[in-house]
Design an enzyme around this catalytic site. Sequence first.
Site, PDB file in Angstrom:
ATOM      1  N   SER A 122      44.142  64.430  22.498  1.00  0.00           N
ATOM      2  CA  SER A 122      43.164  64.016  23.274  1.00  0.00           C
ATOM      3  C   SER A 122      42.845  65.117  24.299  1.00  0.00           C
ATOM      4  O   SER A 122      41.348  65.229  24.587  1.00  0.00           O
ATOM      5  CB  SER A 122      44.023  63.036  24.321  1.00  0.00           C
ATOM      6  OG  SER A 122      44.333  61.991  23.680  1.00  0.00           O
ATOM      7  N   ARG A 147      36.955  49.347  13.354  1.00  0.00           N
ATOM      8  CA  ARG A 147      37.525  49.419  15.007  1.00  0.00           C
ATOM      9  C   ARG A 147      36.468  48.781  16.035  1.00  0.00           C
ATOM     10  O   ARG A 147      35.050  49.092  15.780  1.00  0.00           O
ATOM     11  CB  ARG A 147      37.917  50.554  15.187  1.00  0.00           C
ATOM     12  CG  ARG A 147      39.149  50.857  14.339  1.00  0.00           C
ATOM     13  CD  ARG A 147      39.806  52.197  14.792  1.00  0.00           C
ATOM     14  NE  ARG A 147      40.336  52.222  15.887  1.00  0.00           N
ATOM     15  CZ  ARG A 147      41.193  53.249  16.517  1.00  0.00           C
ATOM     16  NH1 ARG A 147      40.984  54.539  15.954  1.00  0.00           N
ATOM     17  NH2 ARG A 147      41.550  53.367  17.736  1.00  0.00           N
ATOM     18  N   SER A 192      41.873  51.331  28.764  1.00  0.00           N
ATOM     19  CA  SER A 192      41.590  52.270  27.480  1.00  0.00           C
ATOM     20  C   SER A 192      41.161  53.728  28.120  1.00  0.00           C
ATOM     21  O   SER A 192      40.015  53.581  28.898  1.00  0.00           O
ATOM     22  CB  SER A 192      40.652  51.365  26.608  1.00  0.00           C
ATOM     23  OG  SER A 192      40.081  52.645  25.926  1.00  0.00           O
ATOM     24  N   GLN A 208      39.674  55.837  26.340  1.00  0.00           N
ATOM     25  CA  GLN A 208      38.438  56.086  25.724  1.00  0.00           C
ATOM     26  C   GLN A 208      37.224  55.163  26.147  1.00  0.00           C
ATOM     27  O   GLN A 208      36.283  55.952  26.279  1.00  0.00           O
ATOM     28  CB  GLN A 208      38.615  55.517  24.079  1.00  0.00           C
ATOM     29  CG  GLN A 208      39.725  56.254  23.393  1.00  0.00           C
ATOM     30  CD  GLN A 208      39.828  56.166  22.110  1.00  0.00           C
ATOM     31  OE1 GLN A 208      39.192  54.997  21.268  1.00  0.00           O
ATOM     32  NE2 GLN A 208      40.719  56.733  21.169  1.00  0.00           N
ATOM     33  N   ASP A 244      50.533  55.062  21.733  1.00  0.00           N
ATOM     34  CA  ASP A 244      50.670  55.697  20.444  1.00  0.00           C
ATOM     35  C   ASP A 244      52.165  55.881  19.863  1.00  0.00           C
ATOM     36  O   ASP A 244      52.022  56.108  18.648  1.00  0.00           O
ATOM     37  CB  ASP A 244      49.757  57.163  20.232  1.00  0.00           C
ATOM     38  CG  ASP A 244      48.178  56.921  20.700  1.00  0.00           C
ATOM     39  OD1 ASP A 244      47.782  55.796  20.467  1.00  0.00           O
ATOM     40  OD2 ASP A 244      47.689  57.663  20.915  1.00  0.00           O
ATOM     41  N   LYS A 279      44.275  49.765  16.286  1.00  0.00           N
ATOM     42  CA  LYS A 279      44.238  51.219  15.912  1.00  0.00           C
ATOM     43  C   LYS A 279      44.186  51.552  14.838  1.00  0.00           C
ATOM     44  O   LYS A 279      43.473  50.757  14.120  1.00  0.00           O
ATOM     45  CB  LYS A 279      45.794  51.565  16.564  1.00  0.00           C
ATOM     46  CG  LYS A 279      46.129  51.304  17.777  1.00  0.00           C
ATOM     47  CD  LYS A 279      45.421  52.218  18.808  1.00  0.00           C
ATOM     48  CE  LYS A 279      45.335  52.068  20.278  1.00  0.00           C
ATOM     49  NZ  LYS A 279      44.772  52.904  21.291  1.00  0.00           N
ATOM     50  N   ARG A 324      50.200  57.550  12.283  1.00  0.00           N
ATOM     51  CA  ARG A 324      51.465  57.387  12.960  1.00  0.00           C
ATOM     52  C   ARG A 324      52.380  56.456  12.393  1.00  0.00           C
ATOM     53  O   ARG A 324      53.566  56.525  12.413  1.00  0.00           O
ATOM     54  CB  ARG A 324      51.049  56.709  14.459  1.00  0.00           C
ATOM     55  CG  ARG A 324      50.101  57.877  15.233  1.00  0.00           C
ATOM     56  CD  ARG A 324      50.356  57.784  16.472  1.00  0.00           C
ATOM     57  NE  ARG A 324      49.200  58.521  17.214  1.00  0.00           N
ATOM     58  CZ  ARG A 324      49.364  59.737  17.495  1.00  0.00           C
ATOM     59  NH1 ARG A 324      50.314  60.619  16.880  1.00  0.00           N
ATOM     60  NH2 ARG A 324      48.267  60.423  17.847  1.00  0.00           N
TER      61      ARG A 324
HETATM   62  C1  S3P Z   1      43.086  58.299  23.445  1.00  0.00           C
HETATM   63  C2  S3P Z   1      42.970  57.007  24.166  1.00  0.00           C
HETATM   64  C3  S3P Z   1      44.052  55.911  23.545  1.00  0.00           C
HETATM   65  C4  S3P Z   1      44.830  56.359  22.489  1.00  0.00           C
HETATM   66  C5  S3P Z   1      44.202  57.429  21.375  1.00  0.00           C
HETATM   67  C6  S3P Z   1      43.767  58.618  22.264  1.00  0.00           C
HETATM   68  C7  S3P Z   1      42.317  59.234  24.150  1.00  0.00           C
HETATM   69  O1  S3P Z   1      43.242  54.854  22.860  1.00  0.00           O
HETATM   70  O2  S3P Z   1      45.757  55.318  21.438  1.00  0.00           O
HETATM   71  O3  S3P Z   1      45.070  57.764  20.450  1.00  0.00           O
HETATM   72  O4  S3P Z   1      42.287  60.337  23.803  1.00  0.00           O
HETATM   73  O5  S3P Z   1      41.472  58.791  24.982  1.00  0.00           O
HETATM   74  P1  S3P Z   1      42.637  53.758  23.738  1.00  0.00           P
HETATM   75  O6  S3P Z   1      41.739  54.629  24.973  1.00  0.00           O
HETATM   76  O7  S3P Z   1      41.890  52.844  23.033  1.00  0.00           O
HETATM   77  O8  S3P Z   1      43.826  53.135  24.364  1.00  0.00           O
END
Ligand code: S3P
Length: 436
Positions: free
Chosen positions: A20, A119, A175, A177, A323, A350, A396
Amino acid sequence: MELTRTHAFRGELSVPGDKSISHRGIMFGAISNGLTEVTNFLQGADCLSTISCFRQLGISIENDGSKVLVHGRGLHGLSAPSQILDVGNSGTTLRLISGILAGQRFQATLNGDASIRKRPMKRIFTPLSEMGARFQCWDSGCFPEHRKKTSSDCAPLTIQGGTLKRIHYYPPIASAQVKSAVLLAGLYGDGITKVTEPVLSRNHTELMLSGFGADVLSTDTTAAVWPEPKLEGQSIHVPGDISSAAYFIALGLICPHAEILVKNVGVNPTRSGILKTALAMGGNVTLLDQRTVSGEPVADILVSSSSLHGTVVEGDMIPTLIDELPVIAVMAAFAEGTTMIKDAQELKVKESDRIATVTENLKAMGADVTPTGDGMVIRGGKALHGAHIRTYGDHRVAMAFAVAGVNADGRTTFDEEGCVTVSYPGFFEDIRRLGE
Ligand code: S3P
């Protein structure tokens, strides 16, 4: 690849840089002025996809295999790509870059692998459209030769950015993201943009954006960002990824003869639910030399053989270990008693449907597990046997079942284990090196 029971695991290791944080270092460097240096950058497939996308957006990026230099061109310095941006397997690249592209005065088309094309992207279309960006999804069957519009909400997709309005967005799910996409678009807004999450998700965007000079305010589960900041290039040292450390934490706890020290791991509280869960299961886990590096909390993590028992993993805890749930499920299979994983519907969207893929593989190894709508119930303590693991291309899943395989009777094989390069290219070498 064939794994068999390994008697003991001992020693120390450093896992690769946090995925991340590595993504964000490239992205925020690209829209800042001047040079950003990212050390201990994760050279995994996902983060390399981010580099390649930003190169196509006109950013010069040097990568010597460890350190990455990003020659940022400022908030308005990106240029229109001449080709489709390929995000590979990376949901983080697709969703975060969309927030940045929403604020550009050009069009860009994004695509990725078979998993990415399934997705859900509506979660970012909703807030970014409200801010003023336009999205069109394409039928992947005949793309890119023919562009047939679809009403689906998946890649391939085109974004038309432009002038954006501020919003206060309340996403229905936690989330990082989604939050990050909205905050990044907010840098191009006409006022303060806010996101209030139902439960706080990982906060690397807030921490790092503020390190680059943005005005970011975080209060409880709300993050606010002010528009048009002057972002300046930074030096970022990426901590080891706790999501990668998780496999060695689990290994150290499950194996009856183990002591493992995982060095330089990011232990941001919005990410470290695995540590709380390991302790709740009776695991021997100690944090050593806790410190702050590039604005993120870091520690060395010492784990050793433990008699694990079942636990309940639910609620606010879920985003802090989302994760890690595949490997937590594996730990639960080796623990005495029942473990319940609840409130984790997000597992279904995921890199694979992780409720389905984890339960399928646990059952193949002889575990007693029942999938539920929002998680799974694992009745632990049955001796597991080796099996042929179907990874569904999910890194994973492959790594979680490698941990199971080296603690099970008989042989464990994989249909395809190359997917580990997404986040941990040297994973199998590290597991072999620590094994005796
Ligand atoms: C991430 C947020 C998570 C995580 C992903 C990385 C990020 O996803 O599962 O591997 O770097 O912001 P979500 O935002 O969909 O929960």
